[in-house]
Scaffold this active site. Sequence first.
Site, PDB file in Angstrom:
ATOM      1  N   LYS A  41      39.602  47.405  31.446  1.00  0.00           N
ATOM      2  CA  LYS A  41      41.447  48.041  31.784  1.00  0.00           C
ATOM      3  C   LYS A  41      40.810  49.698  30.860  1.00  0.00           C
ATOM      4  O   LYS A  41      39.841  49.746  30.017  1.00  0.00           O
ATOM      5  CB  LYS A  41      42.281  46.749  30.538  1.00  0.00           C
ATOM      6  CG  LYS A  41      43.183  47.236  30.866  1.00  0.00           C
ATOM      7  CD  LYS A  41      44.210  46.880  31.978  1.00  0.00           C
ATOM      8  CE  LYS A  41      45.861  47.003  32.075  1.00  0.00           C
ATOM      9  NZ  LYS A  41      45.585  46.279  33.394  1.00  0.00           N
ATOM     10  N   ASP A 100      49.198  51.681  35.236  1.00  0.00           N
ATOM     11  CA  ASP A 100      49.301  51.286  34.769  1.00  0.00           C
ATOM     12  C   ASP A 100      50.415  51.326  34.117  1.00  0.00           C
ATOM     13  O   ASP A 100      51.095  52.558  34.602  1.00  0.00           O
ATOM     14  CB  ASP A 100      48.420  50.417  33.476  1.00  0.00           C
ATOM     15  CG  ASP A 100      48.884  48.770  32.733  1.00  0.00           C
ATOM     16  OD1 ASP A 100      48.933  47.455  33.375  1.00  0.00           O
ATOM     17  OD2 ASP A 100      49.802  48.938  31.676  1.00  0.00           O
TER      18      ASP A 100
HETATM   19  P1  NAD Z   1      56.142  51.105  33.520  1.00  0.00           P
HETATM   20  O1  NAD Z   1      56.116  52.112  32.743  1.00  0.00           O
HETATM   21  O2  NAD Z   1      57.274  51.409  34.973  1.00  0.00           O
HETATM   22  O3  NAD Z   1      57.652  50.075  33.422  1.00  0.00           O
HETATM   23  C1  NAD Z   1      58.097  49.560  32.417  1.00  0.00           C
HETATM   24  C2  NAD Z   1      59.223  49.529  32.172  1.00  0.00           C
HETATM   25  O4  NAD Z   1      59.758  48.737  31.128  1.00  0.00           O
HETATM   26  C3  NAD Z   1      60.429  50.235  32.376  1.00  0.00           C
HETATM   27  O5  NAD Z   1      61.501  50.464  32.965  1.00  0.00           O
HETATM   28  C4  NAD Z   1      60.586  50.551  30.276  1.00  0.00           C
HETATM   29  O6  NAD Z   1      61.825  51.003  29.619  1.00  0.00           O
HETATM   30  C5  NAD Z   1      60.186  49.009  30.495  1.00  0.00           C
HETATM   31  N1  NAD Z   1      60.273  48.125  28.318  1.00  0.00           N
HETATM   32  C6  NAD Z   1      59.963  49.412  27.409  1.00  0.00           C
HETATM   33  N2  NAD Z   1      59.632  48.453  26.443  1.00  0.00           N
HETATM   34  C7  NAD Z   1      60.858  47.562  26.718  1.00  0.00           C
HETATM   35  C8  NAD Z   1      61.458  46.858  26.127  1.00  0.00           C
HETATM   36  N3  NAD Z   1      61.036  46.624  24.125  1.00  0.00           N
HETATM   37  N4  NAD Z   1      62.362  45.837  26.380  1.00  0.00           N
HETATM   38  C9  NAD Z   1      62.997  46.109  27.819  1.00  0.00           C
HETATM   39  N5  NAD Z   1      62.616  46.468  28.496  1.00  0.00           N
HETATM   40  C10 NAD Z   1      61.432  47.539  28.239  1.00  0.00           C
HETATM   41  O7  NAD Z   1      55.456  49.537  33.514  1.00  0.00           O
HETATM   42  P2  NAD Z   1      55.019  49.249  35.268  1.00  0.00           P
HETATM   43  O8  NAD Z   1      53.774  49.292  36.192  1.00  0.00           O
HETATM   44  O9  NAD Z   1      56.262  48.480  35.551  1.00  0.00           O
HETATM   45  O10 NAD Z   1      54.488  47.618  34.180  1.00  0.00           O
HETATM   46  C11 NAD Z   1      55.301  46.865  33.404  1.00  0.00           C
HETATM   47  C12 NAD Z   1      54.957  45.429  32.921  1.00  0.00           C
HETATM   48  O11 NAD Z   1      53.819  44.981  34.136  1.00  0.00           O
HETATM   49  C13 NAD Z   1      53.498  45.999  32.476  1.00  0.00           C
HETATM   50  O12 NAD Z   1      52.815  44.658  31.320  1.00  0.00           O
HETATM   51  C14 NAD Z   1      52.465  46.094  33.057  1.00  0.00           C
HETATM   52  O13 NAD Z   1      50.978  45.385  32.239  1.00  0.00           O
HETATM   53  C15 NAD Z   1      53.299  45.034  34.548  1.00  0.00           C
HETATM   54  N6  NAD Z   1      52.300  45.473  35.350  1.00  0.00           N
HETATM   55  C16 NAD Z   1      51.913  46.259  36.523  1.00  0.00           C
HETATM   56  C17 NAD Z   1      51.886  46.256  37.424  1.00  0.00           C
HETATM   57  C18 NAD Z   1      51.751  47.865  37.764  1.00  0.00           C
HETATM   58  O14 NAD Z   1      50.979  47.801  39.209  1.00  0.00           O
HETATM   59  N7  NAD Z   1      52.518  48.215  37.555  1.00  0.00           N
HETATM   60  C19 NAD Z   1      50.527  45.826  37.795  1.00  0.00           C
HETATM   61  C20 NAD Z   1      50.086  44.057  37.212  1.00  0.00           C
HETATM   62  C21 NAD Z   1      50.872  44.213  35.809  1.00  0.00           C
END
Ligand code: NAD
Length: 417
Positions: free
Chosen positions: A105, A145
């Site tokens: 990561k 991510d």
């Molecule tokens: P992203 O940046 O697209 O979205 C994150 C979202 O969370 C946004 O809507 C933001 O406003 C919201 N957010 C941030 N802080 C917050 C809070 N305190 N309360 C409520 N909402 C909040 O990110 P993503 O890619 O959707 O990733 C989200 C999670 O999923 C992370 O933990 C990431 O590690 C995990 N994840 C993502 C992927 C991927 O392929 N995108 C894969 C595995 C895991």
Amino acid sequence: MSDVNPYQSLRTQIDEAAEYLDVSDGHVERLKNPERILETNLSVEMDDGSIEVFRAYRSQFNGDRGPYKGGIRYHPEVSRDEVKALSGWMVYKTATSDIPLGGGKGGIVIDPSEYSESEMERITRAFAKELTPMIGVDRDVPAPDVNTGQREMNWIKDTYETIENTTEPGVITGKDLSSGGSEGRVEATGRSTVVAAREAFDYLDKDLEGATVAVQGYGNAGWIAAKLIYEMGADVVAVSDSSGAIYNEESFDPVAVKEFKRETGSVVGYPDAAAELTNDELLTLDVDLLIPAALENAIDESLAPEISADVVSEAANGPITPAADEILSDDDVLVVPDILANAGGVVVSYFEWVQNRQRFYWSEERVNEELDATIVEQFWNLVEAYEDRSLPSLRTAAYVVALERVLDASDQTGTWP
Ligand code: NAD
């Protein structure tokens, strides 16, 4: 949100699982520590000619089962320990999904909303230059991510290929389709979260049709999960982002909410909302399914006793602290752990890597079917371990199964000194 150190959470999760395995403390200690970490400072010229310095990391946690694999996060709270934890979770995620990859990561300490596109390109290319000696199609394969996506992946690939004087799309995944990306990759994380939830409902003999769902976080993972679960017939009654939450017992149309967020920057203010809530109020709603899809530590021990959902499917990485996990397990909340529920991103990254290596590309239908089959098979594997070995939770089952797979690979490769 709690300030529990995510790396400590990872260590605790591994320790808990190791109790169910016949393995020495030394073996376990090795699997709790990254093999190496790059920590670097990127000096980048801003649009006004000034120079800014950005701290950046890449952790290669374990490569016994294959090349290190894991995303790159842009966030002001990226830290060494967070990157270590996230890279460790990737090891256990690739092992839980049984794909032949290890875990890594990376991230940059930055709030990307404060920088122009050309500044972000220079920052990303500076990071890619630092990463180039340690990544590679058979070495370490980054992916998107939080706050990174196809745009950043294309810049990293281009920088790598320019330095190495090669064309190697498989050096990174989550790319644009025209740069060698895979069909279905953008939706993959949300898709695995809802496939895992569907299987969990089946396991509990609960009907998904008409079930109520709350989704915390409306980024890539959260909004896709909301869209797909809605298409399966569930009612998405609450969604949120970092500005707050909205609620409507009649169900939102996730596509319309996404369009509103695209136009205004937030879900808050959406005209069809019957009420606005805080994120904590969303998490404690009495719903059938809760999907935390924001950041780690969203549910800590103070919030856990108030969680009313029957099933939690973790789209985010590490959204439940270990202390909270114990409470949810005691309260019979079925938690489908992140290392399976959000594994879709890495599973389809793996499919992308396979397609890049074969220079042969699959249809979206094939990608979605293979992903569905992978999550279904591994979900029931975890249920079997959970029941047959009387494990306390599906999370412990996932760590037990994953640890066994990593330990087997370490034994086979003679990685032990
Ligand atoms: P992203 O940046 O697209 O979205 C994150 C979202 O969370 C946004 O809507 C933001 O406003 C919201 N957010 C941030 N802080 C917050 C809070 N305190 N309360 C409520 N909402 C909040 O990110 P993503 O890619 O959707 O990733 C989200 C999670 O999923 C992370 O933990 C990431 O590690 C995990 N994840 C993502 C992927 C991927 O392929 N995108 C894969 C595995 C895991």
